[in-house]
Structures are given as C-alpha cells and as structure tokens.
Design a protein around this motif. Structure first.
Motif, PDB file in Angstrom:
ATOM      1  N   MET A   1     -91.603 -41.843 -51.546  1.00 52.47           N
ATOM      2  CA  MET A   1     -91.662 -43.156 -52.135  1.00 52.47           C
ATOM      3  C   MET A   1     -90.639 -44.054 -51.464  1.00 52.47           C
ATOM      4  SD  MET A   1     -92.010 -42.633 -56.173  1.00 52.47           S
ATOM      5  CE  MET A   1     -92.715 -41.101 -56.683  1.00 52.47           C
ATOM      6  N   ILE A   2     -91.029 -45.258 -51.262  1.00 51.17           N
ATOM      7  CA  ILE A   2     -90.119 -46.272 -50.757  1.00 51.17           C
ATOM      8  C   ILE A   2     -89.851 -47.225 -51.920  1.00 51.17           C
ATOM      9  CG2 ILE A   2     -89.776 -48.106 -49.065  1.00 51.17           C
ATOM     10  CD1 ILE A   2     -90.143 -45.358 -47.784  1.00 51.17           C
ATOM     11  N   HIS A   3     -88.587 -47.382 -52.248  1.00 51.50           N
ATOM     12  CA  HIS A   3     -88.204 -48.243 -53.367  1.00 51.50           C
ATOM     13  C   HIS A   3     -87.705 -49.584 -52.845  1.00 51.50           C
ATOM     14  CE1 HIS A   3     -88.378 -44.973 -56.311  1.00 51.50           C
ATOM     15  NE2 HIS A   3     -87.942 -44.212 -55.315  1.00 51.50           N
ATOM     16  N   PHE A   4     -87.749 -50.578 -53.716  1.00 51.20           N
ATOM     17  CA  PHE A   4     -87.210 -51.883 -53.368  1.00 51.20           C
ATOM     18  C   PHE A   4     -85.696 -51.805 -53.222  1.00 51.20           C
ATOM     19  CE2 PHE A   4     -91.295 -53.292 -54.898  1.00 51.20           C
ATOM     20  CZ  PHE A   4     -91.566 -54.374 -54.104  1.00 51.20           C
ATOM     21  N   THR A   5     -85.143 -52.640 -52.387  1.00 55.29           N
ATOM     22  CA  THR A   5     -83.704 -52.686 -52.175  1.00 55.29           C
ATOM     23  C   THR A   5     -82.997 -53.004 -53.481  1.00 55.29           C
ATOM     24  OG1 THR A   5     -84.082 -53.464 -49.934  1.00 55.29           O
ATOM     25  CG2 THR A   5     -81.875 -53.784 -50.823  1.00 55.29           C
ATOM     26  N   ARG A   6     -81.997 -52.222 -53.769  1.00 53.93           N
ATOM     27  CA  ARG A   6     -81.153 -52.390 -54.957  1.00 53.93           C
ATOM     28  C   ARG A   6     -81.913 -52.254 -56.281  1.00 53.93           C
ATOM     29  NH1 ARG A   6     -78.747 -57.162 -51.946  1.00 53.93           N
ATOM     30  NH2 ARG A   6     -77.096 -56.191 -50.764  1.00 53.93           N
ATOM     31  N   ASN A   7     -83.073 -51.576 -56.239  1.00 54.16           N
ATOM     32  CA  ASN A   7     -83.821 -51.353 -57.470  1.00 54.16           C
ATOM     33  C   ASN A   7     -84.582 -50.033 -57.347  1.00 54.16           C
ATOM     34  OD1 ASN A   7     -85.278 -51.410 -59.801  1.00 54.16           O
ATOM     35  ND2 ASN A   7     -85.992 -53.508 -59.572  1.00 54.16           N
ATOM     36  N   ALA A   8     -83.918 -48.946 -57.650  1.00 54.21           N
ATOM     37  CA  ALA A   8     -84.505 -47.620 -57.486  1.00 54.21           C
ATOM     38  C   ALA A   8     -85.625 -47.324 -58.476  1.00 54.21           C
ATOM     39  CB  ALA A   8     -83.422 -46.562 -57.607  1.00 54.21           C
ATOM     40  N   THR A   9     -85.786 -48.149 -59.502  1.00 55.18           N
ATOM     41  CA  THR A   9     -86.837 -47.912 -60.480  1.00 55.18           C
ATOM     42  C   THR A   9     -88.140 -48.629 -60.129  1.00 55.18           C
ATOM     43  OG1 THR A   9     -86.137 -49.773 -61.861  1.00 55.18           O
ATOM     44  CG2 THR A   9     -85.147 -47.614 -62.322  1.00 55.18           C
ATOM     45  N   ARG A  10     -88.133 -49.446 -59.093  1.00 58.83           N
ATOM     46  CA  ARG A  10     -89.330 -50.204 -58.689  1.00 58.83           C
ATOM     47  C   ARG A  10     -89.874 -49.641 -57.367  1.00 58.83           C
ATOM     48  NH1 ARG A  10     -89.583 -56.566 -57.337  1.00 58.83           N
ATOM     49  NH2 ARG A  10     -91.835 -56.675 -57.056  1.00 58.83           N
TER      50      ARG A  10
ATOM     51  N   TYR B   1     -95.843 -42.767 -49.682  1.00 56.91           N
ATOM     52  CA  TYR B   1     -96.359 -42.075 -48.500  1.00 56.91           C
ATOM     53  C   TYR B   1     -96.257 -40.574 -48.746  1.00 56.91           C
ATOM     54  CZ  TYR B   1     -95.793 -46.573 -46.195  1.00 56.91           C
ATOM     55  OH  TYR B   1     -95.881 -47.900 -45.866  1.00 56.91           O
ATOM     56  N   ASP B   2     -97.328 -39.846 -48.495  1.00 59.90           N
ATOM     57  CA  ASP B   2     -97.319 -38.391 -48.604  1.00 59.90           C
ATOM     58  C   ASP B   2     -97.450 -37.837 -47.193  1.00 59.90           C
ATOM     59  OD1 ASP B   2     -97.472 -35.763 -49.300  1.00 59.90           O
ATOM     60  OD2 ASP B   2     -99.151 -35.991 -50.678  1.00 59.90           O
ATOM     61  N   LEU B   3     -96.409 -37.166 -46.723  1.00 65.50           N
ATOM     62  CA  LEU B   3     -96.385 -36.640 -45.363  1.00 65.50           C
ATOM     63  C   LEU B   3     -96.931 -35.216 -45.346  1.00 65.50           C
ATOM     64  CD1 LEU B   3     -93.358 -38.334 -45.758  1.00 65.50           C
ATOM     65  CD2 LEU B   3     -93.877 -38.311 -43.336  1.00 65.50           C
ATOM     66  N   LYS B   4     -97.951 -34.993 -44.528  1.00 64.95           N
ATOM     67  CA  LYS B   4     -98.559 -33.671 -44.392  1.00 64.95           C
ATOM     68  C   LYS B   4     -98.443 -33.251 -42.931  1.00 64.95           C
ATOM     69  CE  LYS B   4    -100.578 -33.670 -48.557  1.00 64.95           C
ATOM     70  NZ  LYS B   4    -100.088 -32.940 -49.661  1.00 64.95           N
ATOM     71  N   PHE B   5     -97.758 -32.156 -42.686  1.00 67.25           N
ATOM     72  CA  PHE B   5     -97.574 -31.651 -41.335  1.00 67.25           C
ATOM     73  C   PHE B   5     -98.164 -30.252 -41.242  1.00 67.25           C
ATOM     74  CE2 PHE B   5     -94.333 -34.872 -41.840  1.00 67.25           C
ATOM     75  CZ  PHE B   5     -94.485 -35.593 -40.667  1.00 67.25           C
ATOM     76  N   PRO B   6     -99.438 -30.164 -40.834  1.00 66.14           N
ATOM     77  CA  PRO B   6    -100.070 -28.841 -40.738  1.00 66.14           C
ATOM     78  C   PRO B   6     -99.468 -28.032 -39.588  1.00 66.14           C
ATOM     79  CG  PRO B   6    -101.531 -30.525 -39.872  1.00 66.14           C
ATOM     80  CD  PRO B   6    -100.331 -31.237 -40.437  1.00 66.14           C
ATOM     81  N   CYS B   7     -98.891 -26.909 -39.912  1.00 64.70           N
ATOM     82  CA  CYS B   7     -98.280 -26.049 -38.889  1.00 64.70           C
ATOM     83  C   CYS B   7     -98.841 -24.639 -39.028  1.00 64.70           C
ATOM     84  CB  CYS B   7     -96.768 -25.999 -39.058  1.00 64.70           C
ATOM     85  SG  CYS B   7     -95.981 -27.587 -38.856  1.00 64.70           S
TER      86      CYS B   7
END
Length: 61
Positions: A1-10, A15-21
């Motif tokens: 998750m990317i949060h807004f600057t100075r607001n960790a609750t928003r 993005y879900d990163l999937k790295f098939p190995c």
C-alpha cells in the motif's frame, strides 16, 4: 500500500507484487488473485488495485 504523505491512515494506491520463482510462469490472474484484488478494492484508495509482476509490469485488470 502506498499512503498519502503525513497520513498513514489514508490509502493512496494498492500494489500486490508477485514474483514467480522456480515454477512455470503463466497468467497471474487466477481466481484467487482476482478475489484478492476485489478485497483490496474495498479498502479504498485513489486508484484501482494493481498486480505487479516482472513479466507483465503493472496490471490493473
């Protein structure tokens, strides 16, 4: 998750990163992943949740 600057609750974007190995690389959009993305969508955010893979890049299906 990317949060807004100075607001960790928003949430800004998810993005879900999937790295098939070590296994066959195919279509990452399995039924489980589709359901996971739908549940992420319920969390809110400014953009639609995205799946990120080395083969396909950023994909918002």
């Amino acid at each position: 998750m990317i949060h807004f600057t100075r607001n960790a609750t928003r949430i800004q974007c998810i993005y879900d990163l999937k790295f098939p190995c070590g296994y066959e690389v195919g279509n990452p959009w399995t039924l489980d992943v589709v359901n996971q993305m739908k549940s992420y969508g319920g969390l809110g955010g400014q953009c639609k949740p995205a799946l990120v893979t080395p083969q396909f890049g950023v994909d918002r299906q």
